[in-house]
Design a protein around this motif. Structure first.
Motif, short mmCIF file in Angstrom:
data_model
loop_
_atom_site.label_atom_id
_atom_site.label_comp_id
_atom_site.label_asym_id
_atom_site.label_seq_id
_atom_site.Cartn_x
_atom_site.Cartn_y
_atom_site.Cartn_z
N ASP A 82 -1.67 -51.86 0.12
CA ASP A 82 -2.37 -51.24 -1.01
C ASP A 82 -3.82 -50.92 -0.64
O ASP A 82 -4.34 -49.86 -1.01
N ARG A 83 -4.48 -51.85 0.07
CA ARG A 83 -5.86 -51.60 0.48
C ARG A 83 -5.94 -50.42 1.44
O ARG A 83 -6.87 -49.60 1.36
N LYS A 84 -4.98 -50.33 2.36
CA LYS A 84 -4.96 -49.21 3.30
C LYS A 84 -4.77 -47.88 2.56
O LYS A 84 -5.41 -46.87 2.90
N ASP A 85 -3.88 -47.89 1.56
CA ASP A 85 -3.64 -46.66 0.80
C ASP A 85 -4.90 -46.21 0.06
O ASP A 85 -5.24 -45.02 0.05
N ARG A 86 -5.59 -47.18 -0.56
CA ARG A 86 -6.83 -46.83 -1.28
C ARG A 86 -7.88 -46.27 -0.32
O ARG A 86 -8.56 -45.28 -0.64
N ALA A 87 -8.00 -46.90 0.85
CA ALA A 87 -8.98 -46.43 1.84
C ALA A 87 -8.62 -45.04 2.34
O ALA A 87 -9.50 -44.19 2.55
N LEU A 88 -7.32 -44.78 2.52
CA LEU A 88 -6.87 -43.48 3.01
C LEU A 88 -7.21 -42.38 2.02
O LEU A 88 -7.73 -41.32 2.40
N VAL A 89 -6.92 -42.61 0.76
CA VAL A 89 -7.18 -41.59 -0.26
C VAL A 89 -8.67 -41.35 -0.43
O VAL A 89 -9.12 -40.22 -0.64
N MET A 90 -9.46 -42.42 -0.32
CA MET A 90 -10.91 -42.28 -0.49
C MET A 90 -11.58 -41.64 0.73
O MET A 90 -12.66 -41.06 0.62
N SER A 91 -10.95 -41.73 1.91
CA SER A 91 -11.57 -41.24 3.14
C SER A 91 -11.43 -39.73 3.31
O SER A 91 -12.28 -39.11 3.97
N ARG B 168 1.39 -40.07 4.82
CA ARG B 168 1.17 -41.02 3.73
C ARG B 168 0.19 -40.45 2.72
O ARG B 168 0.36 -40.65 1.51
N TRP B 169 -0.84 -39.73 3.17
CA TRP B 169 -1.81 -39.11 2.28
C TRP B 169 -1.12 -38.12 1.36
O TRP B 169 -1.41 -38.07 0.15
N ARG B 170 -0.19 -37.34 1.90
CA ARG B 170 0.57 -36.39 1.07
C ARG B 170 1.38 -37.12 0.00
O ARG B 170 1.41 -36.71 -1.16
N GLU B 171 2.03 -38.21 0.42
CA GLU B 171 2.85 -38.97 -0.53
C GLU B 171 2.00 -39.54 -1.67
O GLU B 171 2.39 -39.48 -2.84
N LEU B 172 0.84 -40.08 -1.32
CA LEU B 172 -0.05 -40.67 -2.33
C LEU B 172 -0.58 -39.60 -3.27
O LEU B 172 -0.68 -39.81 -4.49
N LYS B 173 -0.94 -38.44 -2.72
CA LYS B 173 -1.44 -37.35 -3.55
C LYS B 173 -0.35 -36.81 -4.47
O LYS B 173 -0.61 -36.47 -5.64
N ASP B 174 0.87 -36.70 -3.94
CA ASP B 174 1.99 -36.24 -4.78
C ASP B 174 2.23 -37.22 -5.93
O ASP B 174 2.46 -36.80 -7.08
N ALA B 175 2.18 -38.50 -5.63
CA ALA B 175 2.37 -39.51 -6.67
C ALA B 175 1.24 -39.46 -7.69
O ALA B 175 1.46 -39.62 -8.90
N GLU B 176 0.02 -39.21 -7.20
CA GLU B 176 -1.14 -39.12 -8.09
C GLU B 176 -0.99 -37.93 -9.04
O GLU B 176 -1.26 -38.05 -10.25
N ARG B 177 -0.55 -36.79 -8.51
CA ARG B 177 -0.34 -35.61 -9.36
C ARG B 177 0.78 -35.84 -10.36
O ARG B 177 0.69 -35.42 -11.52
N ALA B 178 1.85 -36.51 -9.91
CA ALA B 178 2.97 -36.78 -10.81
C ALA B 178 2.54 -37.68 -11.98
O ALA B 178 2.95 -37.45 -13.12
#
Length: 221
Positions: free
Chosen positions: A102-111, A199-209
């Protein structure tokens, strides 16, 4: 005058109870205390020793007068206890790993604001490795030239400085190994940034959904 059925049943129950008390008393007389437990079928058992078959059941210890001394809570078999401990440890490690992910995902989206930023970061990392490889190759080329010169002198019968040729050959081998490591590192870096991009694409898709779902809920309200 004959006894009624109820009287006969009452006498039978009294005799049965007396027999049970007699058995329990005999056991108590031998050991001073009695273990009382109930099996799967609901049958009450008495024993002057802690029964192995009751290890996973509640037990009550009685004194000589069949009075309650203390209660022993049911325990699990050693094998089951070990299984439960291993399962608990597995779940703990899963929670730890999930927290790290979870921490890695948050850092990835913020970076990275956009996908192209990931490509830029990848290219910078690869360029740094390329520069290091080129620098190593330049030094290696000088050493190889020097090595060739020393071999020529040796063939001509010149006496070389002690250990210089061996030291040079060792350095050449180390430089080649360094180049190989950096080339492998380039492959790892490229693969790492490709995983980050996916992974960035997956997180952004989930965020949009999630955002679209929230909008639909707001419209219904």
């Amino acid at each position: 005058m004959g006894m009624t059925i109820k009287q006969t049943a009452a006498i039978f129950l009294m005799l049965t109870f007396s027999a049970g008390v007699g058995i329990a008393a005999a056991q108590q007389a031998q050991s001073g205390k009695t273990y009382k437990w109930v099996d799967d079928k609901g049958v009450v058992h008495y024993s002057d020793k802690a029964p192995l078959e009751a290890v996973n059941r509640d037990q009550t210890i009685l004194d000589r007068q069949a009075r309650h001394l203390r209660r022993i809570e049911a325990t699990q078999f050693e094998g089951q206890r070990k299984v439960n401990e291993e399962e608990a440890e597995r779940r703990r490690l899963e929670r730890v790993q999930q927290s790290i992910d979870d921490r890695k995902d948050r850092a990835l989206v913020m970076s990275y604001l956009k996908e192209e930023d990931i490509d830029l970061a990848r290219n910078r990392a690869l360029s740094a490795l390329d520069a290091r490889i080129e620098a190593t190759k330049a030094v290696l080329s000088q050493h190889q030239t020097r090595h060739k010169d020393l071999l020529g002198r040796q063939e001509a019968g010149d006496v070389l400085p002690e250990g210089e040729l061996e030291k040079l050959e060792t350095d050449i081998a180390n430089r080649n190994a360094a180049i190989d490591r950096d080339l492998r590192e380039k492959e790892k870096v490229y693969a790492k940034y490709e995983r980050d991009k996916q992974r960035w694409r997956e997180l952004k898709d989930a965020e949009r959904a999630r955002a679209e779902a929230e909008k639909r809920v707001e419209k219904k309200e």
